[in-house]
Design an enzyme around this catalytic site. Structure first.
Site, PDB file in Angstrom:
ATOM      1  N   SER B 325       0.835  -1.204   0.000  1.00 35.30           N
ATOM      2  CA  SER B 325       0.000   0.000   0.000  1.00 35.30           C
ATOM      3  C   SER B 325       0.869   1.252   0.000  1.00 35.30           C
ATOM      4  O   SER B 325       0.579   2.232  -0.692  1.00 35.30           O
ATOM      5  CB  SER B 325      -0.918  -0.024   1.226  1.00 35.30           C
ATOM      6  OG  SER B 325      -1.588   1.207   1.342  1.00 35.30           O
ATOM      7  N   TRP B 328       2.209   1.679  -3.371  1.00 33.44           N
ATOM      8  CA  TRP B 328       1.152   2.107  -4.295  1.00 33.44           C
ATOM      9  C   TRP B 328       0.997   3.623  -4.274  1.00 33.44           C
ATOM     10  O   TRP B 328       0.748   4.263  -5.277  1.00 33.44           O
ATOM     11  CB  TRP B 328      -0.167   1.424  -3.919  1.00 33.44           C
ATOM     12  CG  TRP B 328      -1.309   1.786  -4.818  1.00 33.44           C
ATOM     13  CD1 TRP B 328      -1.692   1.146  -5.956  1.00 33.44           C
ATOM     14  CD2 TRP B 328      -2.214   2.877  -4.648  1.00 33.44           C
ATOM     15  NE1 TRP B 328      -2.779   1.758  -6.512  1.00 33.44           N
ATOM     16  CE2 TRP B 328      -3.131   2.826  -5.726  1.00 33.44           C
ATOM     17  CE3 TRP B 328      -2.355   3.894  -3.712  1.00 33.44           C
ATOM     18  CZ2 TRP B 328      -4.154   3.753  -5.882  1.00 33.44           C
ATOM     19  CZ3 TRP B 328      -3.377   4.815  -3.865  1.00 33.44           C
ATOM     20  CH2 TRP B 328      -4.254   4.743  -4.951  1.00 33.44           C
ATOM     21  N   HIS B 329       1.140   4.197  -3.072  1.00 35.46           N
ATOM     22  CA  HIS B 329       0.924   5.636  -2.949  1.00 35.46           C
ATOM     23  C   HIS B 329       1.987   6.471  -3.651  1.00 35.46           C
ATOM     24  O   HIS B 329       1.730   7.605  -4.018  1.00 35.46           O
ATOM     25  CB  HIS B 329       0.840   6.042  -1.478  1.00 35.46           C
ATOM     26  CG  HIS B 329      -0.501   5.786  -0.867  1.00 35.46           C
ATOM     27  ND1 HIS B 329      -0.867   4.553  -0.371  1.00 35.46           N
ATOM     28  CD2 HIS B 329      -1.571   6.586  -0.725  1.00 35.46           C
ATOM     29  CE1 HIS B 329      -2.105   4.622   0.075  1.00 35.46           C
ATOM     30  NE2 HIS B 329      -2.563   5.841  -0.128  1.00 35.46           N
ATOM     31  N   GLY B 330       3.174   5.929  -3.798  1.00 36.56           N
ATOM     32  CA  GLY B 330       4.196   6.699  -4.495  1.00 36.56           C
ATOM     33  C   GLY B 330       5.498   5.960  -4.595  1.00 36.56           C
ATOM     34  O   GLY B 330       5.815   5.108  -3.753  1.00 36.56           O
TER      35      GLY B 330
END
Lengths: 467, 488
Positions: B325, B328-330
């Site tokens: 996660s 995924w955010h960056g």
């Protein structure tokens, strides 16, 4: 019992289901009034979305807003630009700047923020006591250490100025440096409190500003300096600042009336320190509620629909001189230069005058305005560099770090042309008959030299005049 | 193209509303889908034209694979097809999103081992807009076909519409195919749908323009400050501003997406459910970006065994999910660290609940809902979440160090503090605070429900209209800060 009923999980679930049922029920069997209200809500929102289109169809043209911004050119289609995303960025920027109704949005927002919340709608404008406006940049310079200059920068600036001064002295020109003031210096009581608090908290109340360091260095040099700040400090009473303010509540620049007063003092200084004759004039102020530029420049930046009322000094200029031939003058400065109303830039028949201010300049004695990006674009400036008798550099106290905006470097780059000898060939009211004869002779000599290509040195001419 | 922009509001949205409404008269779902598809492609191409071919190619491959999954019954073949789909989609995703990061890691390691001085950022691949959302969305579709939860869509254009539907294309929510499958074939959009949708869109727009953007300026002053320490108080103000900004920003986009979808007859699921009212970090992730957390739950956590294979594996699975996660955010280590930070607290909560409920037989779930205990949990969770936002915001060590120095260096009363003061010591900020707390803690939602119950929603509608109009004005005029004159 009923009170406790709704607190149980089961009952809460029932109520929640009931709410969902209510919503669903409304959806399946909405009453007519509810439907109409919902429909009306949809229509008004959609109307807002279609408003720019409605304005276009109605032929509405955006009114010009106050202030300058970089104009975004119309986007031009190309496959490359489409692929790289540049085209869509250009479209976004263009639309943002030219959206139909933008002027209405700006006016409305400004009025709402200014009149209801007392907040400045412009990021660069601060609101102080009694609605006095200040440029945030100027406040940050005066109170928060913006545009500090270190000794190295000052050394470099002084070195260039001294070099220029030497070139001018050697070539018979006069260089004058003048420093113009900032509003906070004289209207501290109206400044937004946060600035003063920060300065106090930092213990910076007695810290020297760039102006203090710069003027100290200038006064120790051979350069002719006219410190407008010092002049104002010494002549406050004479200038009657109570009735004729130095600054208006809504201005960033000083008033034309007081700026002109200081400009006259600057000319007196030049006359005293040099051999040159300069025009004299009388400034007459009349009061009016009609705002004049630049006395409401900050206020107009807010783009309000209704402005606070102030009384402005409208000026009339009466020239008091009879002689029409004056020195060639080159003046370079920032926007505070204009308010000095230097008569030497307006009067004269044959003299060459360049008044360069920010990114524009005037020629033909203020009759023609031109914009420029590079100094080489200024028509015939380079060619005429050697012909100036007086060079005035106006430096605002906030811009010591960026003094003359690179003009100093430009002059030094062209010092070969700048070094051309200058001898006064026009008459001055202080000249005796003998002086006039000498000037005539010198003019004839220079004409002969021009015609016959004979080399006459400056020393020869000076000798002639002396004799 | 972003929702809060003149090009979207006044050109794109007006055009699609007009054309869609016009063709709604005919009632032909295929025509309406086609209109939505064309506009969705325009929407995406406007911001990311160069990625269109790859997107179409990717969609076509997924379309074929889903059909093959639908066609074949053989388990091995089906497994192969779904593996191809997963690898294919993740390869594209990793390539565009992480190649820069991994190349830089490789260069750093190489420089370290061989004492080299090779420069970083040797290639600079632009990350296509919305790739994180789009990839997960299409992946969920193929996996759901594999799991036989949905039937494959044999209409390629309908599938493109699902994947590229403009309301959720670039900022989510991640929509599951099963939630829209029926709507793609048959849907209605009556005045109540349009009203609900427009209202929701307007609310999201207000949140974004009037509150999120305002708080964003405050947080940027603090985090990108160049003038020395702002001190503890202003640092905390900046951090809180960012915490609320990120929620308002993200939930605003979800509101606008859900609202827009509703206008056209699609019902998306909620993506945020008052996460600041969570009792613990575990609950935050049930209320924050719900579509993402449920994606990870359904496609990573549960396939790994979830909570069914013992406590150790449960903790392992949680760690994996939160690391992913974070990624995924960056494509940056601060996001991974943020993911790990959340993982730690989720694991702690899990352990506490496990031991209380399984070992000590204390019904902590019930206790956590009591009026005495719940507020304490909410406050502590909010503090933990807010501290975690430091990691989320600080994309580089320099920014992180600069921010942390606010807590141990003497304060410098600089222009930064002046800028923050100008933003917060003004009557306008009271309005921002009301809006922020109202949206973040469900106060407006409660008022909305109450007014709905007593059929006085018109009051709110008037307020929504007024604030929407002001938000539009702010969007147009807010960036207009002209100069008195041009200078060098």
């Amino acid at each position: 019992m009923e009170e406790n009923y709704w607190k149980t999980k089961k009952s809460r679930k029932l109520i929640s289901e009931n709410n969902e049922y209510l919503e669903e029920n409304n959806e399946k069997h909405p009453n007519i009034i509810a439907l109409l209200l919902k429909g009306f809500f949809v229509l008004v929102i959609v109307f807002v979305l279609f408003l720019p289109l409605v304005l276009v169809i109605a032929g509405y043209k955006n009114k010009t807003l106050s202030g300058v911004e970089v104009k975004v050119p119309k986007p031009k289609f190309s496959i490359d630009k489409l692929y790289s995303g540049e085209l869509t960025n250009n479209i976004d920027d263009y639309l943002m700047q030219n959206l139909p109704g933008k002027d209405l949005a700006v006016n409305l927002r400004s009025d709402l923020l200014y009149n209801i919340f007392g907040v400045s709608p412009h990021e660069g404008v601060g609101i102080g006591k009694d609605g006095w406006l200040f440029s945030e940049e100027a406040l940050n310079y005066y109170y928060n250490g913006l545009y500090e200059v270190d000794d190295e920068q000052l050394d470099s600036l002084m070195k260039k100025l001294e070099e220029l001064n030497n070139i001018c002295e050697d070539s018979g020109k006069k260089l004058i440096v003048t420093i113009t003031p900032t509003k906070s210096r004289y209207y501290d009581e109206y400044v937004p409190e946060v600035n003063k608090i920060l300065r106090r908290m930092n213990g910076d109340e007695n810290t020297v500003r760039p102006y203090d360091k710069f003027i100290d260095r200038l006064n120790k040099s051979n350069i002719l300096v006219f410190d407008c700040i010092d002049y104002i400090n010494k002549h406050m009473e004479e200038m009657d600042v109570e009735n004729h303010p130095l600054w208006m509540p809504g201005s960033h620049h000083w008033t034309q009336y007081q700026g002109g007063h200081v400009g006259q003092a600057l000319e007196d200084f030049i006359i005293e320190k040099t051999e040159h004759e300069l025009p004299k004039y009388e400034l007459i102020a009349s009061k009016s509620e009609v705002a004049i530029y630049p006395d409401n420049d900050l206020l107009s930046l807010l783009n309000l629909k209704t402005y606070p009322k102030y009384t402005y000094d409208h000026i009339t200029i009466n020239f008091k001189t009879a002689i029409t031939t004056y020195p060639n003058v080159l003046v370079r400065g920032g926007s505070f230069l204009g308010m000095l109303l230097l008569p030497c830039c307006t009067i004269g028949d044959d003299n060459i005058v360049y008044h360069i201010e920010n990114k524009y300049y005037f020629t033909d004695h203020y009759m023609t305005h031109h914009d420029f990006e590079e100094y080489d674009e200024i028509k015939d400036l380079k060619k005429n560099l050697g012909k100036f008798d007086i060079i005035i550099l106006e430096i605002h106290e906030m811009n010591v770090h960026n003094a003359t905006f690179g003009f100093l470097d430009y002059l030094l780059e062209n010092k070969d042309i700048l070094s051309e000898k200058r001898v006064r060939t026009y008459a001055s009211s202080r000249d005796t008959d003998e002086d006039l004869e000498d000037i005539e002779d010198a003019e004839d000599e220079s004409n002969i030299a021009a015609d016959d290509n004979i080399d006459i040195s400056e020393d020869d001419i000076k000798e002639e005049i002396k004799d | 193209m972003v929702f809060a922009s003149p090009i979207f509001l006044f050109v794109f949205l007006t055009s699609i509303l007009f054309i869609y409404t016009l063709f709604s008269i005919f009632g032909n779902i295929h025509i309406l889908n086609f209109i939505l598809l064309v506009f969705s492609i325009i929407f995406y191409a406007y911001g990311c034209f160069s990625f269109l071919p790859i997107m179409f190619f990717s969609l076509f491959v997924n379309y074929i694979l889903a059909l093959l999954l639908e066609k074949y019954r053989n388990k091995t073949k089906r497994f192969v097809f779904v593996t191809i789909a997963v690898v294919f989609n993740l390869l594209i995703f990793f390539f565009y999103k992480y190649i820069n990061l991994f190349l830089n890691i490789f260069i750093d390691i190489n420089n370290f081992i061989f004492n080299g001085d090779n420069p970083r950022d040797i290639i600079n691949i632009t990350i296509p807009l919305g790739i994180s959302f789009y990839t997960f969305q299409i992946l969920s579709y193929v996996i759901d076909v594999y799991r036989k939860k949905v039937h494959a869509n044999n209409n390629f254009f309908s599938l493109i519409l699902y994947a590229m539907f403009f309301p959720q294309l670039i900022a989510g929510p991640i929509v599951r195919y099963k939630d829209v499958a029926d709507s793609l074939k048959n849907r209605e959009s009556n005045i109540v749908d349009i009203y609900t949708g427009i209202r929701r869109f307007a609310i999201g727009f207000i949140k974004k323009i009037l509150f999120a953007n305002y708080l964003g300026k405050i947080s940027d002053y603090v985090f990108y400050n160049e003038y020395g320490s702002v001190g503890v108080l202003f640092a905390i103000i900046g951090l809180l501003a960012f915490t609320f900004q990120i929620f308002l920003d993200f939930s605003a986009y979800s509101d606008m997406a859900i609202g827009l979808a509703r206008i056209f007859g699609f019902r998306f699921k909620e993506n945020f459910n008052l996460p600041f009212l969570s009792f613990n970090t575990r609950e935050v992730w049930e209320r924050w970006h719900i579509s993402l957390s449920s994606f990870f739950k359904d496609y990573v956590y549960i396939p790994l065994g979830g909570s069914r294979k013992g406590l150790n594996k449960r903790i392992r699975n949680l760690l994996i999910v939160f690391i992913l996660s974070g990624f995924w955010h960056g494509a940056s280590w601060n996001y991974v660290t943020w993911g790990l930070y959340n993982a730690v607290f989720v694991i702690i909560d899990t352990l506490i609940f496990y031991f209380c409920e399984e070992k000590l037989h204390i019904n902590l779930t019930l206790i956590s809902k009591t009026i005495l205990v719940r507020p304490i949990g909410i406050v502590i969770t909010f503090i933990i979440w807010t501290i975690g936002m430091i990691l989320f915001k600080c994309e580089t060590m320099d920014i992180f160090n600069a921010f942390m120095s606010n807590f141990n260096e003497p304060i410098v009363y600089s222009m930064t503090i002046k800028n923050i003061s100008n933003k917060i010591f003004t009557p306008y900020f009271i309005l921002v605070l009301i809006g922020t707390f109202g949206f973040s803690f469900g106060i407006f939602k409660s008022i909305n429900n109450l007014l709905n119950r007593i059929k006085l929603y018109i009051i709110l509608d008037i307020l929504i209209f007024v604030f929407f109009l002001y938000a539009v004005i702010e969007m147009i005029a807010g960036g207009f800060n002209p100069f008195i004159y041009f200078r060098f």
